[in-house]
Design an enzyme around this catalytic site. Structure first.
Site, PDB file in Angstrom:
ATOM      1  N   SER A 140      35.376  35.697  43.790  1.00 29.01           N
ATOM      2  CA  SER A 140      35.754  34.480  44.524  1.00 29.01           C
ATOM      3  C   SER A 140      34.616  34.176  45.491  1.00 29.01           C
ATOM      4  O   SER A 140      33.843  35.082  45.851  1.00 29.01           O
ATOM      5  CB  SER A 140      37.031  34.758  45.328  1.00 29.01           C
ATOM      6  OG  SER A 140      37.246  33.755  46.297  1.00 29.01           O
ATOM      7  N   TYR A 153      42.134  39.937  50.904  1.00 29.64           N
ATOM      8  CA  TYR A 153      41.480  39.199  49.810  1.00 29.64           C
ATOM      9  C   TYR A 153      39.959  39.245  50.003  1.00 29.64           C
ATOM     10  O   TYR A 153      39.220  39.531  49.048  1.00 29.64           O
ATOM     11  CB  TYR A 153      42.001  37.761  49.794  1.00 29.64           C
ATOM     12  CG  TYR A 153      41.669  37.000  48.528  1.00 29.64           C
ATOM     13  CD1 TYR A 153      42.344  37.265  47.339  1.00 29.64           C
ATOM     14  CD2 TYR A 153      40.690  36.006  48.518  1.00 29.64           C
ATOM     15  CE1 TYR A 153      42.049  36.553  46.171  1.00 29.64           C
ATOM     16  CE2 TYR A 153      40.393  35.298  47.365  1.00 29.64           C
ATOM     17  CZ  TYR A 153      41.072  35.571  46.194  1.00 29.64           C
ATOM     18  OH  TYR A 153      40.772  34.869  45.043  1.00 29.64           O
ATOM     19  N   LYS A 157      37.521  41.125  47.325  1.00 29.30           N
ATOM     20  CA  LYS A 157      36.605  40.289  46.550  1.00 29.30           C
ATOM     21  C   LYS A 157      35.146  40.647  46.862  1.00 29.30           C
ATOM     22  O   LYS A 157      34.289  40.577  45.985  1.00 29.30           O
ATOM     23  CB  LYS A 157      36.894  38.800  46.779  1.00 29.30           C
ATOM     24  CG  LYS A 157      38.254  38.368  46.214  1.00 29.30           C
ATOM     25  CD  LYS A 157      38.347  38.582  44.696  1.00 29.30           C
ATOM     26  CE  LYS A 157      39.631  38.046  44.092  1.00 29.30           C
ATOM     27  NZ  LYS A 157      39.693  38.186  42.618  1.00 29.30           N
TER      28      LYS A 157
END
Ligand SMILES: NC(=O)c1ccc[n+]([C@@H]2O[C@H](COP(=O)([O-])OP(=O)(O)OC[C@H]3O[C@@H](n4cnc5c(N)ncnc54)[C@H](O)[C@@H]3O)[C@@H](O)[C@H]2O)c1
Length: 257
Positions: A140, A153, A157
């Site tokens: 991402s 997150y 990532k």
């Protein structure tokens, strides 16, 4: 890497970006497409529509990832392209970066990071002996920059990007190709129902648009696939003056609280 006549596996293939990758791989003339997902009903329907194979697989379970590889290879032959795409989000809790529980941190770590390691472990030895094989890892833009509102997150990532770098650096000369997909906002279940979010700032893409960037990125064997090209500029700003970038992100965050 051209997809035509290749054997392709896509994890998280039942929905969103993974579904678009499956459909696009079939359209490009893949020899076989294996749709892997937890969601049996949706995954089976994606596979049926493209003449592919559905395998129910929890990518956070190494044994299941091994079985996925075995089942895909039994049906289609050696896997040429493994799209390690399944992923989840876990928001900060109570506005605290450490607010999510250990269970949530462990779960997101297993799915967003360890799944890539399991896939690589299951596939690399045979790929190296053939002198070819390709991994597409869906990370991402949050793995290059940051995800406002989700430390878990961002961390996972970043780790996925780091793993993809190591894979490319260590095994590139053995014929292993690696691309890491780093979009900002894409309209999928993950973003459904969200209003104005930090990742929507440069426009939300459709999963099919992302698949187009992937096909082009794979054709060029490009390591970093950026469906939102602005991310390259943000990376330059971050590395050019880290303190200024942090201050900018602090101001940006204020817009969303
Ligand atoms: N949507 C976005 O804005 C965006 C932006 C950047 C990166 N990404 C990344 O793209 C990837 C795909 O996400 P999406 O947006 O298409 O979301 P999505 O929720 O539409 O699809 C994710 C898929 O992964 C599957 N999945 C979840 N946990 C799994 C597990 N343990 N084992 C197997 N399958 C599992 C789900 O069933 C679902 O089909 C993720 O890695 C996500 O982090 C998404």
């Amino acid at each position: 890497m051209q997809i035509a006549n290749r054997v392709v596996v896509v994890t998280g293939g039942a929905h969103g970006i993974g579904k678009a990758l499956c459909e696009r791989a079939a359209k490009e003339g893949a020899k076989g497409v294996c749709v892997a997902d937890l969601d049996e009903a949706a995954g089976s329907s994606v596979a049926a529509a493209i003449g592919g194979l559905f395998v129910r697989c929890d990518v956070s379970d190494e044994q299941q990832v091994k079985q996925l590889v075995e089942r895909a290879e039994t049906r289609f032959g050696p896997i040429d392209l493994f799209c390690s795409n399944a992923g989840i989000g876990v928001p900060d809790v109570g506005g605290m970066v450490s607010g999510a529980s250990n269970e949530q941190w462990n779960k997101i770590w297993e799915i967003n990071v360890m799944a890539h390691i399991y896939a690589t472990r299951a596939l690399l030895p045979a790929m190296i002996s053939r002198g070819s094989g390709y991994f597409l890892i869906t990370a991402s833009a949050a793995g290059l920059l940051s995800q406002i509102g989700s430390a878990a997150y961002s961390v996972t990532k970043h780790a996925a990007v780091g793993f993809a770098e190591s894979l490319a650096i260590t095994h590139g000369e053995q014929g292993i190709g690696v691309s890491v997909l780093c979009p900002q906002g894409v309209w999928t279940n993950m973003t459904r129902g969200q209003g104005q979010t930090p990742q929507a700032g440069d426009g939300m893409l459709q999963p099919e648009d992302v698949a187009q960037f992937v096909v082009e990125g794979l054709a060029d064997q490009r390591f970093l696939i950026l469906p939102h090209p602005q991310v390259a500029t943000y990376m330059q700003r971050k590395t050019g003056d880290y303190d200024r970038w942090i201050r900018g992100m602090q101001r940006f965050r204020q817009k969303f609280i």
